[in-house]
Design a protein around this motif. Structure first.
Motif, PDB file in Angstrom:
ATOM      1  N   TRP A  65      42.133  36.853  41.735  1.00  0.00           N
ATOM      2  CA  TRP A  65      43.354  36.997  40.946  1.00  0.00           C
ATOM      3  C   TRP A  65      44.079  38.252  41.419  1.00  0.00           C
ATOM      4  N   GLY A  66      45.386  38.117  41.611  1.00  0.00           N
ATOM      5  CA  GLY A  66      46.207  39.259  41.987  1.00  0.00           C
ATOM      6  C   GLY A  66      47.439  39.340  41.118  1.00  0.00           C
ATOM      7  N   THR A  67      47.784  40.550  40.727  1.00  0.00           N
ATOM      8  CA  THR A  67      48.964  40.750  39.880  1.00  0.00           C
ATOM      9  C   THR A  67      49.679  42.040  40.258  1.00  0.00           C
ATOM     10  N   PRO A  68      51.002  42.007  40.216  1.00  0.00           N
ATOM     11  CA  PRO A  68      51.721  43.279  40.259  1.00  0.00           C
ATOM     12  C   PRO A  68      51.597  43.945  38.890  1.00  0.00           C
ATOM     13  N   VAL A  69      51.874  45.219  38.845  1.00  0.00           N
ATOM     14  CA  VAL A  69      51.891  45.941  37.575  1.00  0.00           C
ATOM     15  C   VAL A  69      53.307  45.870  37.026  1.00  0.00           C
ATOM     16  N   TYR A  70      53.439  45.220  35.870  1.00  0.00           N
ATOM     17  CA  TYR A  70      54.724  45.123  35.163  1.00  0.00           C
ATOM     18  C   TYR A  70      54.550  45.841  33.837  1.00  0.00           C
ATOM     19  N   GLY A  95      29.668  31.233  36.312  1.00  0.00           N
ATOM     20  CA  GLY A  95      29.054  31.272  37.637  1.00  0.00           C
ATOM     21  C   GLY A  95      30.047  31.375  38.781  1.00  0.00           C
ATOM     22  N   THR A  96      31.336  31.156  38.513  1.00  0.00           N
ATOM     23  CA  THR A  96      32.354  31.281  39.559  1.00  0.00           C
ATOM     24  C   THR A  96      32.675  32.759  39.756  1.00  0.00           C
ATOM     25  N   PRO A  97      32.405  33.301  40.939  1.00  0.00           N
ATOM     26  CA  PRO A  97      32.706  34.714  41.173  1.00  0.00           C
ATOM     27  C   PRO A  97      34.208  34.994  41.102  1.00  0.00           C
ATOM     28  N   LEU A  98      34.552  36.151  40.553  1.00  0.00           N
ATOM     29  CA  LEU A  98      35.943  36.566  40.420  1.00  0.00           C
ATOM     30  C   LEU A  98      36.147  37.914  41.093  1.00  0.00           C
ATOM     31  N   THR A  99      37.234  37.997  41.843  1.00  0.00           N
ATOM     32  CA  THR A  99      37.706  39.242  42.431  1.00  0.00           C
ATOM     33  C   THR A  99      39.098  39.476  41.878  1.00  0.00           C
ATOM     34  N   PHE A 100      39.422  40.713  41.584  1.00  0.00           N
ATOM     35  CA  PHE A 100      40.713  41.018  40.967  1.00  0.00           C
ATOM     36  C   PHE A 100      41.353  42.203  41.670  1.00  0.00           C
ATOM     37  N   PHE A 101      42.662  42.094  41.903  1.00  0.00           N
ATOM     38  CA  PHE A 101      43.391  43.256  42.403  1.00  0.00           C
ATOM     39  C   PHE A 101      44.755  43.336  41.739  1.00  0.00           C
ATOM     40  N   PHE A 102      45.241  44.545  41.671  1.00  0.00           N
ATOM     41  CA  PHE A 102      46.582  44.776  41.148  1.00  0.00           C
ATOM     42  C   PHE A 102      47.258  45.793  42.027  1.00  0.00           C
ATOM     43  N   GLN A 103      48.569  45.691  42.075  1.00  0.00           N
ATOM     44  CA  GLN A 103      49.335  46.587  42.933  1.00  0.00           C
ATOM     45  C   GLN A 103      50.672  46.865  42.284  1.00  0.00           C
ATOM     46  N   GLU A 120      36.607  43.182  33.251  1.00  0.00           N
ATOM     47  CA  GLU A 120      35.161  43.303  33.029  1.00  0.00           C
ATOM     48  C   GLU A 120      34.747  42.550  31.765  1.00  0.00           C
ATOM     49  N   ARG A 121      35.552  42.618  30.724  1.00  0.00           N
ATOM     50  CA  ARG A 121      35.256  41.875  29.490  1.00  0.00           C
ATOM     51  C   ARG A 121      35.336  40.370  29.734  1.00  0.00           C
ATOM     52  N   LEU A 122      36.371  39.929  30.436  1.00  0.00           N
ATOM     53  CA  LEU A 122      36.540  38.508  30.735  1.00  0.00           C
ATOM     54  C   LEU A 122      35.358  37.968  31.532  1.00  0.00           C
ATOM     55  N   THR A 123      34.962  38.683  32.574  1.00  0.00           N
ATOM     56  CA  THR A 123      33.855  38.186  33.399  1.00  0.00           C
ATOM     57  C   THR A 123      32.541  38.187  32.622  1.00  0.00           C
ATOM     58  N   ASP A 124      32.400  39.081  31.681  1.00  0.00           N
ATOM     59  CA  ASP A 124      31.217  39.088  30.828  1.00  0.00           C
ATOM     60  C   ASP A 124      31.219  37.880  29.894  1.00  0.00           C
ATOM     61  N   VAL A 125      32.321  37.646  29.215  1.00  0.00           N
ATOM     62  CA  VAL A 125      32.430  36.539  28.261  1.00  0.00           C
ATOM     63  C   VAL A 125      32.256  35.191  28.957  1.00  0.00           C
ATOM     64  N   TYR A 126      32.867  35.026  30.121  1.00  0.00           N
ATOM     65  CA  TYR A 126      32.831  33.750  30.826  1.00  0.00           C
ATOM     66  C   TYR A 126      31.684  33.649  31.829  1.00  0.00           C
ATOM     67  N   ARG A 127      30.843  34.667  31.866  1.00  0.00           N
ATOM     68  CA  ARG A 127      29.678  34.684  32.761  1.00  0.00           C
ATOM     69  C   ARG A 127      30.077  34.415  34.216  1.00  0.00           C
ATOM     70  N   MET A 128      31.101  35.133  34.643  1.00  0.00           N
ATOM     71  CA  MET A 128      31.610  35.034  36.006  1.00  0.00           C
ATOM     72  C   MET A 128      31.215  36.317  36.749  1.00  0.00           C
ATOM     73  N   PRO A 129      30.448  36.194  37.820  1.00  0.00           N
ATOM     74  CA  PRO A 129      30.111  37.404  38.574  1.00  0.00           C
ATOM     75  C   PRO A 129      31.385  38.105  39.065  1.00  0.00           C
ATOM     76  N   LEU A 130      31.476  39.400  38.818  1.00  0.00           N
ATOM     77  CA  LEU A 130      32.632  40.187  39.255  1.00  0.00           C
ATOM     78  C   LEU A 130      32.319  40.788  40.616  1.00  0.00           C
ATOM     79  N   LEU A 131      33.044  40.333  41.638  1.00  0.00           N
ATOM     80  CA  LEU A 131      32.814  40.827  42.995  1.00  0.00           C
ATOM     81  C   LEU A 131      33.451  42.182  43.234  1.00  0.00           C
ATOM     82  N   GLY A 132      34.484  42.494  42.476  1.00  0.00           N
ATOM     83  CA  GLY A 132      35.119  43.794  42.632  1.00  0.00           C
ATOM     84  C   GLY A 132      36.542  43.789  42.125  1.00  0.00           C
ATOM     85  N   ILE A 133      37.066  44.996  41.979  1.00  0.00           N
ATOM     86  CA  ILE A 133      38.440  45.211  41.527  1.00  0.00           C
ATOM     87  C   ILE A 133      39.080  46.223  42.470  1.00  0.00           C
TER      88      ILE A 133
END
Length: 149
Positions: A65-70, A95-103, A120-133
């Protein structure tokens, strides 16, 4: 398959360019949220395309997931996506790994803290491994290592 979810209002803006640097050579697919009518949680307006977006996210091997900062946070499109996830069965995406970045132009410590806490809360609730931010272009090389090795 790696699926990039672009939360920017621009298909070819800085967020998409950052995703390309992050995912170059991986054969990733992009889902531009701007192409879908995703209505607010609890609404019953016709034409809601949330089920298609959810289906495409659940079909991914890895989500980025990628997002600009608004206005000192993620885009409304990404916030709505997260809120809509609340109505879906967790096991469909667990179980679906998630990577997140913002710019954006220099997200400060408060923005960084909120983004990290939310993801971090979302990946905990949905049990998605967080690969990094990543909080900007300077963090992309380390994040790329987490995804492609």
């Amino acid at each position: 398959m790696i699926r990039f979810v672009n939360a920017s209002s621009r298909r070819d803006g800085n967020t998409a360019a950052m995703a390309d640097r992050l995912l170059a050579g991986t054969g990733y697919e992009t889902l531009h949220l701007i192409d879908y009518a995703i209505h607010s949680r609890g609404s019953s307006l016709p034409g809601d395309q949330w089920p298609r977006v959810w289906e495409r996210m659940c079909a991914a091997d890895v989500l980025v997931w990628g997002t600009p900062v608004y206005w000192h946070g993620m885009t409304g499109a990404l916030k709505t996506l997260i809120e809509r996830m609340n109505d879906e069965p967790t096991e469909q995406i667990a179980g679906t790994p998630l990577t997140f970045f913002f710019q954006g132009s220099g997200p400060g410590p408060a923005v960084t803290e909120v983004m990290h806490t939310t993801i971090e809360r979302l990946t905990d609730v949905y049990r998605m491994p967080l690969l990094g931010i990543a909080d900007g272009a300077h963090s992309i090389p380390a994040l790329r290592q987490q995804i492609v090795g």
